[in-house]
Design an enzyme around this catalytic site. Structure first.
Site, mmCIF file in Angstrom:
data_model
loop_
_atom_site.group_PDB
_atom_site.id
_atom_site.type_symbol
_atom_site.label_atom_id
_atom_site.label_comp_id
_atom_site.label_asym_id
_atom_site.label_seq_id
_atom_site.Cartn_x
_atom_site.Cartn_y
_atom_site.Cartn_z
ATOM 1 N NE ARG A 1 -3.779 2.402 0.582
ATOM 2 C CZ ARG A 1 -3.656 3.731 0.486
ATOM 3 N NH1 ARG A 1 -2.488 4.247 0.121
ATOM 4 N NH2 ARG A 1 -4.673 4.518 0.756
ATOM 5 C CD GLU B 1 -11.748 2.593 -2.275
ATOM 6 O OE1 GLU B 1 -12.309 1.516 -2.035
ATOM 7 O OE2 GLU B 1 -10.519 2.733 -2.214
ATOM 8 N NE ARG C 1 -3.805 -2.567 2.161
ATOM 9 C CZ ARG C 1 -4.639 -1.631 1.743
ATOM 10 N NH1 ARG C 1 -5.057 -1.616 0.484
ATOM 11 N NH2 ARG C 1 -5.046 -0.678 2.567
#
Length: 255
Positions: free
Chosen positions: A57, A65, A101
């Site tokens: 990330r 999004e 992540r």
């Protein structure tokens, strides 16, 4: 004989070093600094990728999004910059997020890829763990993006956006935000949105703010509008983005 053996050993070490220079150089860099060299295998979206089999990330940014405007463009731009390339990961305060992540700044040929997404208007700044030593650089790039009027930085031309609506204040303790209409006319705000640096978004219902009036939005019932979130404005610092019904930027504020 001992001197001869020592000379041979030294020559062997030099030869091994020459043959494996890149490997040794990267290993030394990784040992001395909180970073890692990886191969980027796949782009998930504008701020997430897969490298060496791990999900990464990108730090300092938040991109749209899926289903939101500029989602595809942000993903495609990251693919152009990073896909199938060797990169250096630089880690921040937290190495992992709650989804496990890896959190990192991505460098390719010395270029900060995260920063490039901000400059091109495909990402807003995002520092959920608090401001780090890269914050000012990212903030300046966001301001530069607004000056160039690119993509997510494109300013609204709505007359109420340019002349009337002002941010009156953000009350972090009460999780409340105020806007003021300084014009002698009412302003239509239906489908306008308020967003923080992350994913939290409030969309105005059918609403028109009267002339010379305030409107307040908070996570409790003590305001004109209720934002259905446990909290929005973080005490470690955040940004507010107000957009019109065409997703153009009306105003923004960081603290």
């Amino acid at each position: 004989k001992k001197k001869k053996d020592l000379l041979i050993l030294i020559l062997l070490i030099i030869a091994l070093f020459a043959i494996n220079y890149n490997f040794l150089d990267n290993s030394i860099k990784n040992f001395l600094s909180d970073s890692e060299i990886v191969e980027i295998e796949r782009i998930v979206d504008g701020d997430t990728l897969i490298a060496n089999g791990n999900s990464i990330r990108l730090l300092g940014i938040n991109t749209p999004e899926k289903g939101e405007i500029y989602y595809d463009q942000a993903k495609q731009y990251l693919e152009k910059l990073a896909l199938n390339k060797t990169a250096r990961l630089e880690f921040g305060k937290d190495k992992k997020d709650r989804y496990n992540r890896t959190l990192a700044y991505i460098y390719i040929n010395g270029q900060n890829i995260n920063l490039e997404l901000v400059k091109k208007g495909y990402a807003n700044i995002y520092f959920p763990s608090g401001k780090d030593n890269h914050y000012n650089e990212f903030l300046n790039s966001w301001i530069e993006c607004i000056d160039t009027n690119l993509n997510l930085c494109e300013k609204s031309t709505n007359v109420c956006a340019t002349n009337c609506i002002q941010l009156k204040g953000i009350e972090i303790q009460h999780q409340r935000i105020y806007f003021y209409n300084r014009c002698e006319r009412s302003c239509e705000m239906t489908s306008w949105s308020i967003k923080d640096e992350g994913r939290k978004k409030f969309i105005f219902p059918n609403y028109s703010i009267p002339a010379y009036s305030n409107v307040s939005i908070s996570v409790n019932n003590g305001s004109d509008f209720y934002w259905d979130e446990p909290y929005v404005w973080t005490s470690t610092g955040d940004s507010m983005f107000l957009r019109d019904n065409e997703n153009k930027l009306v105003l923004w504020k960081n603290y």
